[in-house]
Design an enzyme around this catalytic site. Structure first.
Site, PDB file in Angstrom:
ATOM      1  N   LYS A 196       8.847  47.148  30.959  1.00  0.00           N
ATOM      2  CA  LYS A 196       9.488  45.825  30.987  1.00  0.00           C
ATOM      3  C   LYS A 196      10.850  45.923  31.694  1.00  0.00           C
ATOM      4  CE  LYS A 196       7.061  44.350  26.838  1.00  0.00           C
ATOM      5  NZ  LYS A 196       7.037  44.298  25.372  1.00  0.00           N
TER       6      LYS A 196
ATOM      7  N   GLN B 172      10.987  44.933  20.155  1.00  0.00           N
ATOM      8  CA  GLN B 172       9.680  45.562  20.320  1.00  0.00           C
ATOM      9  C   GLN B 172       9.057  45.874  18.954  1.00  0.00           C
ATOM     10  OE1 GLN B 172       8.080  46.121  23.379  1.00  0.00           O
ATOM     11  NE2 GLN B 172       6.325  46.717  22.123  1.00  0.00           N
TER      12      GLN B 172
ATOM     13  N   ASP C 294       9.607  36.167  23.575  1.00  0.00           N
ATOM     14  CA  ASP C 294       8.290  36.625  23.111  1.00  0.00           C
ATOM     15  C   ASP C 294       7.506  35.490  22.454  1.00  0.00           C
ATOM     16  OD1 ASP C 294       7.487  39.194  23.717  1.00  0.00           O
ATOM     17  OD2 ASP C 294       8.588  40.138  22.064  1.00  0.00           O
TER      18      ASP C 294
END
Ligand code: NAP
Length: 294
Positions: free
Chosen positions: A52, A96, A119
Site C-alpha cells: 500500500k 491494518q 477502509d
C-alpha cells in the site's frame, strides 16, 4: 472464458489517479496523504501494508507508516488514532487488521474519524453504504464492483451467490450487488458456514463471489456453465520449493472451473490488486472532500 485481469485494471486506475495528482501538483494543491497503522509483525500484514505504501509513492501520494510494536497497549493505539484524526495533513488512514488479541478491534475502528476512514469499516460509513448514501466503500468489495463495471458484465436481475459473510468482504458485496442502479440490481444469496446446501445454491448462480479462505472449495461440479466467478480468497500454502516459503492460492479450483466460467478472476492478479487500487481511490476522494469543506 475471459480472464478478469485485476492487475491490468488496477494499473489503469492507478494511472488515472496519477494523472489527477499531477494536475493537483500543477495547480499547487495539496496532494492526498494516506497513513497506515501496523501493530506487530504479522507476515501477511507487513506485505499488505508495504505494498500500500509503495503504491502511494508510485502515484504521487504522500504516505506515512506508523509501525508499532506487538506489545503496544490499546490506550497507546487509541492515542495514535486520535492524533491521526486531529492531524490536518492526513486525508485518510487505515489500521491494518488483524490487531493483536489484547486490543479490542471494534473499539479502535469506532475511534477512527469516519471522514478519514478510507477502509470504510466505521459503522457510519457501512450504514451509509447500506442506505445508498455517499460514503467510503470497503476496498475489496469496491474493487469487485469496479472490475465488473469495467468489463461491462451485466448483473441486472442476475442471481449472485456469495460465499462468506465477513464484514470486510461478503456482507458488503451482498449489499452493493443488490443496490438499485446501473451495474447492480442483482438478486443476492449470502451463504456461510451454517448454510445447509451451498452446492444447490451455487448451481443456480449467474455470479459467484467466493470469500471464505478455503483453498479449492469451489469445484467444477458446483458451477453452472457460463457463470461469472470472483475468487476473493487468498491463502498462503507452505512450499519449500519457493524462495519465500509459500505460494498463494484462492478458493476456486481454477483449472477445472475456468473451463465452465464465462469470466473468472485469477489468484494472484485478480481481486487483490483491485483492493489496493480502490484504497487509493478512496484516499483521493477523501482529499477532494476535505478540500471542498475547507
Ligand atoms: P473471514 O472473516 O474469515 O470470513 C470467512 C467467511 O467464510 C465466514 O463468513 C465463514 O462463515 C465463511 N466460511 C468459512 N468456511 C466455510 C465453509 N466451509 N462453507 C461456507 N462458508 C464458510 O474471512 P475474510 O476476511 O472475508 O476473508 C476471506 C478470504 O478472502 C481470505 O482468504 C482472505 O485472505 C481473503 N481476502 C482477500 C482480499 C483481497 O484483497 N483479495 C481482501 C480480504 C480478504 P461463518 O460466518 O459462519 O463463520
Amino acid at each position: 472464458m475471459t480472464l478478469l485481469n485485476g492487475k491490468e485494471i488496477a494499473n489503469q486506475i492507478k494511472d488515472e489517479i496519477t494523472a489527477e495528482v499531477d494536475k493537483m501538483k500543477i495547480r499547487g494543491e495539496k496532494v492526498p496523504h494516506l497513513a497506515a497503522v501496523l501493530v506487530g509483525n504479522d507476515g501477511a500484514s507487513l506485505t499488505y501494508v508495504g505494498s500500500k505504501v509503495r503504491s502511494c509513492k508510485r502515484i504521487g501520494f504522500e504516505s506515512t507508516l506508523k509501525h508499532l510494536p506487538e506489545d503496544t497497549s490499546e490506550e497507546e493505539l487509541l492515542k495514535l488514532v486520535k492524533e491521526l484524526n486531529d492531524n490536518p495533513d492526513i486525508d485518510g488512514y487505515i489500521v491494518q487488521l488483524p490487531l493483536p488479541k489484547h486490543i479490542d478491534e471494534q473499539k479502535v475502528l469506532l475511534a477512527v474519524d469516519p471522514d478519514k476512514d478510507v477502509d470504510g469499516f466505521h459503522p457510519a460509513n457501512f450504514g451509509k453504504m447500506a442506505l445508498d448514501m455517499e460514503s467510503f466503500i470497503p476496498a475489496t468489495p469496491f474493487g469487485i464492483m469496479e472490475l465488473l463495471r469495467r468489463y461491462e458484465i451485466d448483473i441486472e436481475g442476475k442471481h449472485a451467490v456469495i460465499i462468506g459473510r465477513s464484514h470486510i468482504v461478503g456482507r458488503p458485496i451482498s449489499i452493493l450487488l443488490s443496490q438499485k442502479g446501473k451495474f447492480a440490481n442483482a438478486t443476492v444469496t449470502l451463504t456461510h458456514s451454517r448454510t445447509r446446501d451451498i452446492k444447490a445454491l451455487t448451481l443456480q448462480a449467474d455470479i459467484i463471489v467466493s470469500a471464505l479462505g478455503v483453498p479449492g472449495f469451489l469445484t467444477e461440479d458446483m458451477v453452472q456453465e457460463g457463470a461469472v466467478i470472483i475468487d476473493v480468497g487468498i491463502t498462503r500454502v507452505p512450499d519449500d520449493s519457493k524462495e519465500r516459503g509459500y505460494y498463494l492460492t484462492g478458493d476456486v479450483d481454477f483449472d477445472a472451473v475456468s473451463k465452465k466460467a464465462s469470466y473468472i478472476t485469477p489468484v494472484p492478479g485478480g481481486v487483490g490488486p483491485m483492493t489496493i487500487a480502490m484504497l487509493l481511490q478512496n484516499t483521493l476522494l477523501a482529499r477532494k472532500r476535505r478540500a471542498e469543506k475547507s
